[in-house]
Design a protein around this motif. Structure first.
Motif, PDB file in Angstrom:
ATOM      1  N   ASP A 164      12.462  13.203 -11.193  1.00  0.00           N
ATOM      2  CA  ASP A 164      12.702  13.975  -9.971  1.00  0.00           C
ATOM      3  C   ASP A 164      11.585  14.944  -9.656  1.00  0.00           C
ATOM      4  N   GLN A 165      10.600  15.036 -10.507  1.00  0.00           N
ATOM      5  CA  GLN A 165       9.482  15.952 -10.276  1.00  0.00           C
ATOM      6  C   GLN A 165       8.413  15.224  -9.465  1.00  0.00           C
ATOM      7  N   PRO A 166       8.009  15.794  -8.334  1.00  0.00           N
ATOM      8  CA  PRO A 166       7.203  15.055  -7.345  1.00  0.00           C
ATOM      9  C   PRO A 166       5.948  14.386  -7.906  1.00  0.00           C
ATOM     10  N   ALA A 167       5.228  15.060  -8.791  1.00  0.00           N
ATOM     11  CA  ALA A 167       4.005  14.440  -9.316  1.00  0.00           C
ATOM     12  C   ALA A 167       4.335  13.171 -10.103  1.00  0.00           C
ATOM     13  N   MET A 168       5.390  13.241 -10.922  1.00  0.00           N
ATOM     14  CA  MET A 168       5.793  12.064 -11.686  1.00  0.00           C
ATOM     15  C   MET A 168       6.363  10.987 -10.771  1.00  0.00           C
ATOM     16  N   THR A 169       7.138  11.391  -9.780  1.00  0.00           N
ATOM     17  CA  THR A 169       7.715  10.413  -8.856  1.00  0.00           C
ATOM     18  C   THR A 169       6.620   9.614  -8.161  1.00  0.00           C
ATOM     19  N   LEU A 223       2.978   2.873  -9.516  1.00  0.00           N
ATOM     20  CA  LEU A 223       3.076   1.792 -10.498  1.00  0.00           C
ATOM     21  C   LEU A 223       4.023   0.702 -10.009  1.00  0.00           C
ATOM     22  N   ALA A 224       5.111   1.113  -9.374  1.00  0.00           N
ATOM     23  CA  ALA A 224       6.079   0.151  -8.847  1.00  0.00           C
ATOM     24  C   ALA A 224       5.480  -0.674  -7.712  1.00  0.00           C
ATOM     25  N   LEU A 225       4.725  -0.038  -6.826  1.00  0.00           N
ATOM     26  CA  LEU A 225       4.085  -0.768  -5.731  1.00  0.00           C
ATOM     27  C   LEU A 225       3.092  -1.802  -6.261  1.00  0.00           C
ATOM     28  N   GLU A 226       2.323  -1.416  -7.271  1.00  0.00           N
ATOM     29  CA  GLU A 226       1.376  -2.358  -7.867  1.00  0.00           C
ATOM     30  C   GLU A 226       2.117  -3.562  -8.441  1.00  0.00           C
ATOM     31  N   THR A 269       4.981   9.501   2.101  1.00  0.00           N
ATOM     32  CA  THR A 269       5.562   8.357   1.391  1.00  0.00           C
ATOM     33  C   THR A 269       6.878   8.760   0.733  1.00  0.00           C
ATOM     34  N   ASP A 270       7.906   7.961   0.922  1.00  0.00           N
ATOM     35  CA  ASP A 270       9.196   8.222   0.268  1.00  0.00           C
ATOM     36  C   ASP A 270       9.137   7.620  -1.133  1.00  0.00           C
ATOM     37  N   ALA A 271       8.489   8.358  -2.030  1.00  0.00           N
ATOM     38  CA  ALA A 271       8.268   7.855  -3.378  1.00  0.00           C
ATOM     39  C   ALA A 271       9.580   7.636  -4.117  1.00  0.00           C
ATOM     40  N   ALA A 272      10.547   8.506  -3.897  1.00  0.00           N
ATOM     41  CA  ALA A 272      11.827   8.384  -4.609  1.00  0.00           C
ATOM     42  C   ALA A 272      12.529   7.074  -4.252  1.00  0.00           C
ATOM     43  N   ALA A 273      12.447   6.654  -2.988  1.00  0.00           N
ATOM     44  CA  ALA A 273      13.087   5.399  -2.582  1.00  0.00           C
ATOM     45  C   ALA A 273      12.402   4.203  -3.232  1.00  0.00           C
ATOM     46  N   VAL A 283      10.842   4.230  -6.152  1.00  0.00           N
ATOM     47  CA  VAL A 283      11.248   4.231  -7.561  1.00  0.00           C
ATOM     48  C   VAL A 283      12.671   3.693  -7.708  1.00  0.00           C
ATOM     49  N   GLU A 284      13.551   4.090  -6.809  1.00  0.00           N
ATOM     50  CA  GLU A 284      14.946   3.643  -6.861  1.00  0.00           C
ATOM     51  C   GLU A 284      15.029   2.119  -6.764  1.00  0.00           C
ATOM     52  N   ARG A 285      14.205   1.517  -5.937  1.00  0.00           N
ATOM     53  CA  ARG A 285      14.215   0.060  -5.785  1.00  0.00           C
ATOM     54  C   ARG A 285      13.859  -0.625  -7.096  1.00  0.00           C
TER      55      ARG A 285
END
Length: 567
Positions: free
Chosen positions: A350-355, A361-364, A553-557, A559-561
């Motif tokens: 939940d921390q923005p830098a990590m998200t 990584l998920a996009l790659e 960018t909605d990084a959390a979404a 990651v959730e996927r």
């Protein structure tokens, strides 16, 4: 005065069990997961490219490889690597490779699910995609066994082109029975294949090979030969047969070398040693010598490279699949850890830098997944000439780029686990050492990049087919359109100057790969993720490390996927 026990006072109470702390804030083991169901991009790509009919078995495989037992076997196979046994106790030369039972259980399951040759045995529409997905699921958790699995898959079309030789080997290859016994091929319930191309003096320059092939005079057809020489990298020496290159009267020729001859005697394949590799520990790679080793010619005399290159193209595809599988393991472990670990008052995830790092990584991984199964789709039995032209170039392009991205991706995921990730008790240290093998095997970076240029020169239609693939998203994104326009202009200029083309080979192939991945993401991925990928890889705000995503960018979404069962 000496005190008696009674005089010393009351006896103290027995100490409580030794305890210094309670273990908290550590991620639990990531087991008991259906790795297929937990991977939405893979599920959607399987469905998009016509392999939904195999989903029941893919779910079965996903549950198997996600089980505690399979993961334990993967760990054992790597921590107890194969051992070379050159002689038996009586002094007879045997050249046996002894594996931990866990390895046999892993590869036996992979063969049982057809990850080696199911696409050939039942070539219905979507069979190549279904086989690719199954291969990726197994390689995600235990990558070493994927080497003989891949070569057994890749040799089938070569054998089919020469039915006089292939008829003796194809039934065993197409079997789903795993039989590691070193006995006559005809007596086995299933067969696997290996390969040996390179020699000490040449490496990737196989035309420098010196291994000699002398025809056996008693063979009226002139196919049987005796080989003398060596191979510097001889993959999976426990296999039942191998395709090798040797120099015959007509020039460099392809030969099939059985491990055990038809009468049950052992062929002369002297294993000198097993390679002490950086990673890929569960897989045996060896150096061998041939000394009047029996072999049968396959393909036309003097056309060994042309014969074996079809096998190489299929193993290059599997390098892409294997790297992508490794990316999936890496991002899954990183997200799992970040969702179960807290620091400074909040979950890491939940921390923005990590998200942002996890999302990148998920996009790659998603871009690699769509590319992998799009390539597999181009290898379907009924794919047609246009698809053949597309895969001829796109396989090398993707092999160069995705396999290059694998090691850095694994490192960044490892870093998400902090110190835990750097220890061998967690799987990402092993994955970090594993990923480079896919970039090196079947042609390292420069070799593959130059192969792309040669492919364009020899078969210009392959480039036309590649551009046609990108035309499907023309107008979908201005950044991608501008990138493709610039890429086409610069490539046309470079092709007029061979020196410039070679100098810029890596830049050209990187640009082609990113164009293909961006196009596929725009076609298939959720819009927000596709937009973020195109901007992060091609846009003005692109960075040089993972975690540099465009503003908004909605990084959390994202990651959730990709979290799957990481709850």
């Amino acid at each position: 005065m000496t005190l008696t026990p009674q005089a010393a006072g009351p006896r103290p109470e027995a100490p409580t069990p030794y305890r210094t702390h309670e273990v908290t804030n550590q991620a639990p083991p990531r087991t008991g997961i259906d790795e297929y169901a937990a991977n939405p991009p893979l599920v959607q790509a399987v469905q998009a490219f016509g392999a939904a009919w195999r989903e029941p078995e893919l779910h079965e495989i996903g549950a198997l490889v996600g089980s505690e037992r399979f993961r334990a076997n993967a760990e054992l196979a790597h921590s107890s690597p194969p051992v070379l046994r050159t002689h038996d106790r009586c002094g007879n030369r045997v050249d046996e490779i002894d594996f931990h039972p866990a390895y046999h259980e892993v590869i036996g399951a992979a063969v049982g699910h057809g990850t080696h040759t199911a696409g050939w045995a039942d070539p219905r529409p979507g069979a190549a995609v279904a086989r690719a997905a199954a291969f990726m699921l197994f390689a995600q958790v235990e990558p070493g066994h994927a080497c003989p699995i891949s070569m057994s898959h890749a040799v089938v079309p070569v054998l089919r082109r020469d039915p006089e030789v292939g008829r003796d080997w194809l039934p065993g290859l197409l079997s789903r029975s795993y039989d590691p016994r070193p006995i006559a091929p005809a007596d086995k319930s299933g067969l696997t294949f290996g390969m040996g191309m390179t020699e000490k003096q040449g490496g990737s320059d196989v035309r420098a090979n010196t291994t000699r092939a002398v025809p056996i005079a008693s063979d009226p057809e002139g196919r049987a030969h005796l080989l003398t020489g060596h191979k510097w990298f001889f993959s999976a020496p426990q296999s039942d047969a191998f395709l090798v290159l040797a120099r015959a009267e007509a020039g460099l020729t392809c030969f099939l070398v059985p491990r055990v001859l038809a009468d049950g005697t052992r062929n002369t394949i002297r294993v000198q040693r097993l390679k002490n590799k950086l990673g890929n520990k569960s897989n045996a790679s060896s150096e061998v010598e041939f000394d009047d080793t029996w072999a049968v010619r396959i393909g036309e005399p003097g056309h060994g490279v042309r014969t074996i290159i079809e096998m190489v193209n299929h193993t290059r595809l599997d390098c892409v699949l294997g790297t992508t599988a490794g990316m999936r393991e890496s991002v899954s472990e990183a997200i799992w850890h970040a969702r179960h670990r807290s620091a400074f008052g909040a979950r890491l995830a939940d921390q923005p830098a990590m998200t942002s790092v996890l999302a990148d990584l998920a996009l790659e991984t998603e871009a690699a997944t769509w590319t992998s199964l799009r390539l597999a789709h181009a290898y379907e039995a009924d794919s047609g000439e246009d698809e053949e032209m597309f895969r001829r170039l796109a396989t090398a392009v993707s092999k160069y780029w995705i396999c290059k991205r694998g090691p850095h991706h694994a490192y960044e995921a490892l870093e998400c686990l902090g110190g835990n990730g750097y220890t061998e008790d967690w799987p990402l240290a092993r994955r970090y050492r594993e990923q480079p093998v896919m970039a090196v095997w079947e042609g390292s970076g420069n070799v593959v990049a130059l192969d792309v240029l040669r492919g364009i020169g020899r078969t210009p239609r392959s480039l036309d087919a590649f551009w046609a693939e990108l035309e499907t998203t023309s107008g979908a994104h201005p950044v991608l359109d501008a990138h493709i326009h610039r890429l086409r202009r610069e490539l046309a200029d470079d092709l007029r100057d061979p020196l410039a083309a070679q100098t810029r080979a890596r830049a050209t192939v990187e640009g082609m790969a990113l164009a293909l991945q961006s196009s596929l993401m725009l076609r298939h991925a959720p819009a927000a993720g596709a937009e973020a990928f195109v901007a992060a890889r091609l846009g003005e705000e692109r960075g040089h490390q993972y975690g540099v995503l465009p503003r908004g960018t909605d990084a959390a979404a994202i990651v959730e996927r990709h979290a799957g069962a990481a709850v």
